[in-house]
Design an enzyme around this catalytic site. Structure first.
Site, short mmCIF file in Angstrom:
data_model
loop_
_atom_site.label_atom_id
_atom_site.label_comp_id
_atom_site.label_asym_id
_atom_site.label_seq_id
_atom_site.Cartn_x
_atom_site.Cartn_y
_atom_site.Cartn_z
N SER A 21 0.82 -1.22 0.00
CA SER A 21 0.00 0.00 0.00
C SER A 21 0.85 1.27 0.00
O SER A 21 1.79 1.41 0.78
CB SER A 21 -0.93 0.01 1.22
OG SER A 21 -1.64 1.23 1.29
N SER A 23 -0.61 4.13 0.68
CA SER A 23 -1.35 5.07 1.53
C SER A 23 -0.48 5.71 2.62
O SER A 23 -0.56 6.93 2.83
CB SER A 23 -2.56 4.38 2.17
OG SER A 23 -3.52 4.08 1.19
N LYS A 72 -13.78 -3.54 2.32
CA LYS A 72 -14.64 -2.40 1.99
C LYS A 72 -16.12 -2.66 2.25
O LYS A 72 -16.88 -1.72 2.47
CB LYS A 72 -14.42 -1.98 0.52
CG LYS A 72 -13.03 -1.39 0.28
CD LYS A 72 -12.88 -0.89 -1.14
CE LYS A 72 -11.50 -0.28 -1.36
NZ LYS A 72 -11.35 0.29 -2.73
N ASP A 109 -13.20 6.80 -3.28
CA ASP A 109 -12.78 6.30 -4.59
C ASP A 109 -13.58 6.97 -5.71
O ASP A 109 -13.03 7.33 -6.76
CB ASP A 109 -12.98 4.79 -4.68
CG ASP A 109 -11.96 4.01 -3.87
OD1 ASP A 109 -10.84 4.51 -3.70
OD2 ASP A 109 -12.30 2.89 -3.42
N ALA A 133 -15.27 -5.98 -14.54
CA ALA A 133 -16.57 -5.92 -13.86
C ALA A 133 -16.45 -6.20 -12.37
O ALA A 133 -17.40 -6.67 -11.75
CB ALA A 133 -17.53 -6.92 -14.50
#
Length: 281
Positions: A21, A23, A72, A109, A133
């Site tokens: 990550s 972040s 999430k 996001d 998808a």
């Protein structure tokens, strides 16, 4: 007594795997520029099973969390409230702890995608194509709900995925048509192409790039550029990359967690590039 919002606060990113990550690099760069010298931002390897206990033991020094896969959706039942944006795609990537102890979920996001596109001059398109998808594709649809006035064609690998994308379109009030992945090269003539697939999945499409490509938004950032992005740039098209998305969504997280509105996106971008180049840890 409420903790001083600008003194000695903690934040972190949770997920599994998490070692890759960016972040921490982005958030710490923002903290340094904003003068938040005693703020910390860490990463924790947390899966769905470990999440409830991790959340339960957090103290009042915590300002917020960033969530990546596979958390999430798993985080939602543990929160007191989620924003309409997060509810629209059933995904939370940001948790803010309020002064009265409530846990509020949001999704940066989606506005991060919109912000990254606008930074590259893309305010509105009359149609678009999505490659893939998965979870990121649903966020892409939600972003397109704000800037696309016409049809979105999603190129997918199975009937089940096609049905999911059409359902997301109905939910988000976006006209979605689906096409088989074997026809994905047809996507490349769209005014905006959003690639949400894993590394390598679109490499074969580079040879099919049109003579005057419009805009490609490739959500990957490592390795960068992707084969498709490199070919798109070489053909003179506009490319929005995964680092652009990361910076915009992280800047929005910093805003909500710290209360500062003038978040230094360019400083965050520079530090992100240095990290990807292996120049900082």
């Amino acid at each position: 007594m409420a903790t001083d919002r600008h003194s000695g606060r903690r934040a972190a990113v949770l997920g599994s795997p998490i070692a890759h990550s960016l972040s921490p690099v982005l958030h710490r760069a923002a903290y340094a520029e904003l003068g938040l010298r005693d703020w910390t931002y860490d990463r924790f390897e947390i899966d769905e099973a470990a999440l409830p206990e991790f959340i339960r033991q957090l103290g009042p020094e915590w300002a917020g969390l960033s969530l990546t896969m596979p958390l999430k959706r798993a985080i939602i039942p543990l929160l007191d409230e989620i924003s309409g944006t997060a509810a629209s795609v059933e995904a939370v990537n940001t948790v803010v702890f309020t002064d009265d102890g409530r846990k509020v979920g949001d999704n940066t996001d989606i506005p991060g995608m919109v912000g990254a596109l606008r930074e590259h001059g893309i305010e509105q398109v009359d149609s678009a194509a999505i490659l893939g998808a998965g979870a990121t594709a649903s966020s892409a649809l939600a972003a397109l709900a704000q800037i696309c006035t016409g049809v979105v064609v999603a190129y997918v690998r199975s009937d089940a995925r096609a049905a999911e994308m059409r359902q997301w379109g109905e939910r988000l009030d976006v006209e979605v048509r689906t096409a088989d992945w074997t026809d994905a090269k047809e996507a490349l003539s769209a005014p905006l192409v959003i690639a949400t697939t894993p590394a390598g999945a679109t490499d074969h499409l580079a040879a099919a790039i049109t003579e005057y490509p419009a805009t490609l938004f490739d959500v990957l950032y490592d390795p960068w550029p992707t084969t498709l992005a490199a070919g798109w740039l070489a053909a003179g098209g506009v490319v929005v990359g995964g680092l652009d998305l990361l910076v915009h969504q992280a800047a929005l997280q910093v805003e909500t967690m710290t209360g500062f509105s003038a978040v230094p996106r360019e400083v965050m971008r520079i530090q992100g590039k240095l990290a990807l180049e292996g120049n900082i840890a």
